[in-house]
Design a protein around this motif. Structure first.
Motif, PDB file in Angstrom:
ATOM      1  N   LYS A 178      33.926  30.474  44.912  1.00  0.00           N
ATOM      2  CA  LYS A 178      34.204  30.310  46.340  1.00  0.00           C
ATOM      3  C   LYS A 178      33.302  31.205  47.180  1.00  0.00           C
ATOM      4  O   LYS A 178      32.842  30.817  48.242  1.00  0.00           O
ATOM      5  CB  LYS A 178      35.663  30.678  46.644  1.00  0.00           C
TER       6      LYS A 178
ATOM      7  N   THR B 153      39.621  30.763  36.200  1.00  0.00           N
ATOM      8  CA  THR B 153      40.549  29.981  35.369  1.00  0.00           C
ATOM      9  C   THR B 153      40.723  30.616  33.993  1.00  0.00           C
ATOM     10  O   THR B 153      41.836  30.759  33.493  1.00  0.00           O
ATOM     11  CB  THR B 153      40.025  28.532  35.234  1.00  0.00           C
TER      12      THR B 153
ATOM     13  N   GLY C 162      34.881  31.626  34.819  1.00  0.00           N
ATOM     14  CA  GLY C 162      35.613  31.379  36.059  1.00  0.00           C
ATOM     15  C   GLY C 162      36.910  32.180  36.095  1.00  0.00           C
ATOM     16  O   GLY C 162      37.308  32.831  35.113  1.00  0.00           O
TER      17      GLY C 162
ATOM     18  N   SER D 215      36.154  35.516  41.383  1.00  0.00           N
ATOM     19  CA  SER D 215      35.181  34.590  40.831  1.00  0.00           C
ATOM     20  C   SER D 215      34.074  34.348  41.831  1.00  0.00           C
ATOM     21  O   SER D 215      34.234  34.595  43.033  1.00  0.00           O
ATOM     22  CB  SER D 215      35.924  33.299  40.465  1.00  0.00           C
TER      23      SER D 215
ATOM     24  N   ASP E   7      45.333  37.009  41.676  1.00  0.00           N
ATOM     25  CA  ASP E   7      44.224  36.062  41.772  1.00  0.00           C
ATOM     26  C   ASP E   7      43.678  36.148  43.195  1.00  0.00           C
ATOM     27  O   ASP E   7      44.339  35.742  44.145  1.00  0.00           O
ATOM     28  CB  ASP E   7      44.780  34.665  41.449  1.00  0.00           C
TER      29      ASP E   7
HETATM   30  N1  PMP Z   1      42.613  30.418  41.438  1.00  0.00           N
HETATM   31  C1  PMP Z   1      42.765  29.732  42.571  1.00  0.00           C
HETATM   32  C2  PMP Z   1      43.835  30.119  43.519  1.00  0.00           C
HETATM   33  C3  PMP Z   1      41.897  28.678  42.856  1.00  0.00           C
HETATM   34  O1  PMP Z   1      42.038  27.972  43.969  1.00  0.00           O
HETATM   35  C4  PMP Z   1      40.896  28.338  41.924  1.00  0.00           C
HETATM   36  C5  PMP Z   1      39.985  27.194  42.187  1.00  0.00           C
HETATM   37  N2  PMP Z   1      38.790  27.707  42.528  1.00  0.00           N
HETATM   38  C6  PMP Z   1      40.782  29.094  40.758  1.00  0.00           C
HETATM   39  C7  PMP Z   1      41.660  30.120  40.540  1.00  0.00           C
HETATM   40  C8  PMP Z   1      39.755  28.796  39.729  1.00  0.00           C
HETATM   41  O2  PMP Z   1      38.568  29.471  39.955  1.00  0.00           O
HETATM   42  P1  PMP Z   1      37.297  29.200  39.045  1.00  0.00           P
HETATM   43  O3  PMP Z   1      36.656  27.951  39.549  1.00  0.00           O
HETATM   44  O4  PMP Z   1      36.469  30.410  39.235  1.00  0.00           O
HETATM   45  O5  PMP Z   1      37.760  29.050  37.641  1.00  0.00           O
END
Ligand code: PMP
Ligand code: GLN
Length: 390
Positions: free
Chosen positions: A235, A96, A94, A232, A202
């Motif tokens: 979304k 994250t 992700g 990622s 991001d």
């Molecule tokens: N960055 C932002 C701004 C988010 O809102 C999110 C939640 N989707 C993430 C990162 C994390 O993304 P992922 O679920 O791919 O880890």
């Protein structure tokens, strides 16, 4: 017990509020996850990969070649950015993990990291884990002259010191829905070049832009070489549970991020990597349909919230609306959100948790619109109890 550098981080607001939604049977307009899965063909590709034994054992550390090529192809096709799939693309657990690995790899203890406030909660945690110092650049709420959330770039510029190492950007921005415009991006790029900053950006909501268009900062002059771009599949393809993300950056930066990433998860999501490689080849219609379907739901929720009496600001991108609860006679978003399930069976997120300056964030509450229209309508019916008597 908890190490000092993690003091104050507690439980994420998303876990707290989703648990509250489950416990009270409320409609969850808090944590941002769609209530409909992404394309069936993409889900079938993941199932096929598992059954055919692709990715069931550790995939390669940087990610499977098919996905690295697909990510490089996406950056080239959408933005004209060329990355070598072998050395300039890294697949992560992700966005994250990409954020965590980038900050751990690039921030030395004591380095300052400038990030927009309100900031996505994992930024604060990861800056802290890296031993860095968070320097908030507070976004301004909409005004009659500037009817959108917007950065104050003079203040951001004034906060740059000789200890500033990283500019951590997020556009489209969670939770405000702001999308940085071209002039803002140019100014930020200029600041990064003049002060020799690394930019970590991001861009997980890159395909959810309703007003204007998404411009990756890496496309601006002088930026490709100093930018770590993160995105990622969660979304874009509505599979937030799969946790397949990626980094694109020049070799030296990818190699630094990979060094940290190896010791966080090493690898993850083998079969899902195959499915996301397929998903990235979906025709442009797919992206347009997703955007238009979310645009309709944004408009439904925004109009309904405004009718109830919330202050509603324009969401340019993401699937969130940040509201101002002061017109409802409220001023403490945290208390408001904790009481909301009991009052009317709806869960939302208090923006204050994304602020160092809790006072500045207190009157703002975030609702997501990535739910079915009938769910949004039911939530609006329930929220109508908040209408202030005339
Ligand atoms: N960055 C932002 C701004 C988010 O809102 C999110 C939640 N989707 C993430 C990162 C994390 O993304 P992922 O679920 O791919 O880890
Ligand atoms: N990005 C999602 C949101 O902002 C939540 C992801 C998470 O729970 N960490 O709502």
């Amino acid at each position: 017990m908890l190490a000092t550098r993690l003091h104050g981080l507690g439980t994420t607001i998303f876990a707290e509020m989703s648990a509250l939604a489950t416990a009270t049977g409320s409609i969850n307009l808090g944590q941002g996850f769609p209530d409909s899965d992404g394309p069936a063909a993409v889900a079938a590709a993941a199932a096929r990969a598992i059954l055919e034994g692709r990715g069931n054992q550790y995939p390669p550390g940087p990610g499977i070649p098919e996905l690295r090529h697909a990510v490089a192809g996406h950056q080239a096709a959408w933005y004209g950015l060329r990355f070598d799939p072998d050395t300039e693309v890294l697949i992560t657990a992700g966005a994250t993990e990409a954020i965590a690995a980038a900050l751990l790899a690039l921030v030395n203890p004591g380095d300052e990291v400038i990030a927009f406030e309100p900031y996505y909660d994992s930024y604060a945690a990861c800056i802290a884990m890296a031993g860095g110092i968070r320097v908030p650049a507070t976004l301004r709420p909409p005004t009659p002259e500037q009817p959108r959330w917007h950065p104050d770039l003079d203040i951001l510029e004034a906060s740059i010191t000789d200890r500033t190492r990283v500019l951590l950007l997020n556009s489209p921005h969670n939770p405000t829905g702001m999308v940085l415009d071209e002039a803002e991006l140019h100014r930020l790029a200029d600041l990064a070049v003049r002060n020799d900053l690394v930019v970590i950006t991001d861009e997980v909501y890159e395909h959810l832009v309703f007003e204007g268009s998404h411009i990756p900062i890496a496309t601006l002059p002088g930026m490709r070489d100093r930018t770590v771009t993160i995105s990622s599949s969660g979304k874009t393809f509505s599979f937030t549970g799969w946790k397949i993300g990626w980094v694109t950056a020049p070799t030296e930066l990818v190699s630094a991020v990979r060094t940290a990433k190896q010791f966080l998860t090493y690898v993850s999501g083998g079969p899902f990597q195959y499915a996301v490689a397929d998903a990235l080849k979906l025709p442009r219609d797919y992206y347009a349909d997703l955007r238009e379907s979310l645009r309709a739901r944004r408009d439904l929720l925004a109009a309904g919230l405004a009718d109830i009496g919330f202050g509603v600001s324009a969401t340019e991108g993401t699937y969130f609306i940040t509201t101002d609860i002061r017109p409802l006679g409220e001023d403490d978003g945290l208390a408001f959100c904790r009481a909301l399930p009991e009052r009317c069976g709806v869960v939302a997120i208090p923006n204050a948790v994304f602020y160092d300056d809790k006072q500045a964030g207190a009157p703002f509450v975030r609702f997501t619109f990535c739910k079915k229209p009938e769910v949004l309508s039911e939530a609006l019916d329930r929220l109508a109890v908040l209408v202030k008597p005339a």
